[in-house]
Design an enzyme around this catalytic site. Structure first.
Site, mmCIF file in Angstrom:
data_model
loop_
_atom_site.group_PDB
_atom_site.id
_atom_site.type_symbol
_atom_site.label_atom_id
_atom_site.label_comp_id
_atom_site.label_asym_id
_atom_site.label_seq_id
_atom_site.Cartn_x
_atom_site.Cartn_y
_atom_site.Cartn_z
ATOM 1 N N SER A 73 6.070 -5.868 5.766
ATOM 2 C CA SER A 73 6.547 -6.524 7.032
ATOM 3 C C SER A 73 5.452 -6.394 8.138
ATOM 4 O O SER A 73 5.245 -5.087 8.417
ATOM 5 C CB SER A 73 7.762 -6.453 7.675
ATOM 6 O OG SER A 73 7.988 -6.996 8.763
ATOM 7 N N GLY A 118 4.339 -2.451 11.502
ATOM 8 C CA GLY A 118 4.341 -2.805 10.326
ATOM 9 C C GLY A 118 5.133 -1.640 9.487
ATOM 10 O O GLY A 118 5.480 -0.688 10.145
ATOM 11 N N LYS A 119 5.869 -2.224 8.434
ATOM 12 C CA LYS A 119 6.743 -1.200 7.458
ATOM 13 C C LYS A 119 6.469 -2.041 6.322
ATOM 14 O O LYS A 119 6.688 -3.095 5.886
ATOM 15 C CB LYS A 119 7.993 -1.172 8.290
ATOM 16 C CG LYS A 119 8.746 0.027 7.645
ATOM 17 C CD LYS A 119 8.311 1.388 8.520
ATOM 18 C CE LYS A 119 8.838 2.688 8.084
ATOM 19 N NZ LYS A 119 8.881 3.709 9.178
ATOM 20 N N GLY A 120 6.900 -1.022 5.227
ATOM 21 C CA GLY A 120 6.842 -1.614 3.825
ATOM 22 C C GLY A 120 7.872 -0.618 3.091
ATOM 23 O O GLY A 120 8.189 0.489 3.288
ATOM 24 N N ASP A 159 6.633 7.560 4.149
ATOM 25 C CA ASP A 159 8.208 7.408 4.623
ATOM 26 C C ASP A 159 9.106 8.014 3.734
ATOM 27 O O ASP A 159 8.480 8.959 3.033
ATOM 28 C CB ASP A 159 8.351 5.877 5.238
ATOM 29 C CG ASP A 159 9.574 5.666 6.011
ATOM 30 O OD1 ASP A 159 9.213 5.818 7.231
ATOM 31 O OD2 ASP A 159 10.667 5.374 5.661
#
Ligand code: NAD
Length: 428
Positions: A73, A118-120, A159
């Site tokens: 995202s 952002g992040k995934g 993460d």
């Protein structure tokens, strides 16, 4: 033959429960209302600019092929390329990844580093995979999102349940298609392939810097202060080490098995040795066992939630006795609890400021990669301190100006910067 992964690894559906994305939007809305933010800008900022969903097959060691789902995202890049971690967890959902990407936008803006949010994530239980299966999953996932990442587009990092090894696989996969400085495509790498000194301890160091800055503004004497830390993992253990160096006394620590309390204090080295030997802080000799719930409500000056989200809620917020809460974890305090703590004059240094030491040092790693010049640990620590002290001062100023809690102050400051960039770039 292609099999879909078992139900327990699938995307959970929550019905009627407030999701992390709801919480992220609610926090944003509080600040947007106070700022009287243009409704059109609000509309844009409530949603990520782009969300990529990928479904990809991975061959297991026994020859079966399982299908996995992953997401990236990209919330907002007005201030610079997207930045944020990739997590592997059975509960990863598109909704969670969207919320986390929005938080990253505010976190980078607060820290004053030139990145967006952002992040995934991949919906997977990594503990059920062998190392070779994890490597194949990581390489395939990264190759599938490669068209939207890059050193100047979107820079992932570790993460939950991803680490330096995962980043090395990502970087290597990326290097097969892009030869120009592939090191800079991810941060949190091992030192030998472009990692930065000081990255491991950065989040805990940042938490400690934010405690020192808060104490200075609140005129608290850290030498006479006591502190409890929930979650003695990467963030919590380093926070222990650095807060101890300020002269404050850490009297309670915990992990998933439970907590340990000693009125006369717990030294970092002693907890570290015991945890190395036994795998937990529970039953450290000469301590009294406490539950994770009890730890939050202890009579201490400083509380560091550094484990899970949503642990300070409307139910226990009124029982928090600490004067200062510094959020090492992401999202440990529910919005209703924020109101109670503010009324009770408890200062909460919000996650997007208190734990921004991690992403700030990721930024320093990226800068070192881009210039192929590597700094000493002292240089990295000094730069991190400058970033955190400046960020704290700006958030404090905004908080005082609007007479709000520090989370809302941090949001107002961050949203202001992002919207200024959007306007000057001609997006709105
Ligand atoms: P970690 O896995 O190293 O440590 C987590 C710790 O929490 C472990 O000690 C674990 O035993 C404990 N824990 C798990 N369940 C618990 C429970 N129910 N009660 C009490 N303790 C429990 O993870 P970490 O990297 O230290 O991350 C912790 C938090 O900090 C997360 O919210 C993460 O998003 C946030 N954070 C970490 C970084 C970083 O760079 N590590 C950066 C920003 C934010």
């Amino acid at each position: 033959m292609l099999e879909t992964i078992s139900k327990h690894e699938g995307t959970p559906v929550s019905v009627g429960i407030k999701t992390q994305y709801d919480m992220a939007v609610e926090q944003f809305q509080r600040a947007a209302d106070i700022m009287k933010l243009d409704p059109n800008i609000q509309e844009i900022l409530r949603k990520p600019r782009r969300i990529l969903t990928v479904n990809f097959p991975v061959r297991m060691d026994d020859g079966r092929i399982l299908l996995y789902q992953g997401f990236r995202s990209q919330h907002n890049n007005a201030l610079g390329p997207y930045k944020g971690g990739i997590r592997y967890h059975p509960n990863v959902t598109i909704d969670e990844v969207m919320a986390l990407s929005m938080w990253m936008t505010w976190k980078c803006a607060v820290a004053g580093i030139p990145f967006g949010g952002g992040k995934g994530g991949v919906t997977v239980n990594p503990k059920s995979l062998s190392k070779t299966e994890l490597e194949r999953l990581s390489r395939t996932f990264f190759s599938m999102i490669s068209e939207i990442v890059g050193p100047f587009r979107d820079i992932p990092a570790p993460d939950v349940y991803t680490d330096g090894q995962t980043m090395a696989w990502f970087m290597d996969e990326y290097s097969k298609r892009e030869h120009l400085n592939p090191f800079a495509v991810v941060t949190g790498k091992p030192l030998i392939v472009g990692g930065s000194l000081g990255r491991d301890s950065a989040t805990g160091r940042g938490v400690s810097i934010s405690v020192e800055e808060a104490a200075r503004h609140l005129k608290m004497n850290l030498k006479n202060s006591t502190c409890a830390i929930q979650g003695w993992g990467n963030c919590g253990s380093w926070a222990h080490k650095f807060i101890e160096e300020t002269g404050a006394k850490i009297v309670a620590v915990s992990d998933s098995k439970g907590g340990a309390y000693r009125q006369s204090g717990l030294k970092y080295n002693e907890v570290n040795d015991f945890k190395q030997k036994t795998g937990s802080v529970l039953n450290l000799p000469g301590t009294q066992a406490v539950t994770n719930e009890e730890l939050l409500e202890m009579d201490v000056d400083i509380l560091i939630p550094a484990a899970l989200e949503d642990v300070i809620t409307a139910d226990n917020a009124k029982k928090i006795r600490a004067k200062l809460v510094a959020e090492g974890a992401n999202g440990p305090t529910a919005p209703e609890a924020d109101d109670i703590l503010f009324r009770n004059k408890v200062t909460v240094v919000p996650d997007i400021l208190a734990n921004s030491g991690g992403v700030s040092t990721s930024y320093l790693e990226w800068v070192q990669n881009l210039q192929h010049l590597y700094w000493s640990a002292e240089e990295v620590d000094h730069r991190l301190k400058t970033i955190m002290v400046n960020a704290f001062a700006e958030v404090w100023k905004t908080t005082q100006k609007h007479n709000v809690d520090m989370r809302t102050g941090a949001y107002i400051y961050a949203i202001g910067k992002v919207t200024d960039a959007m306007k000057i770039r001609g997006w709105v």
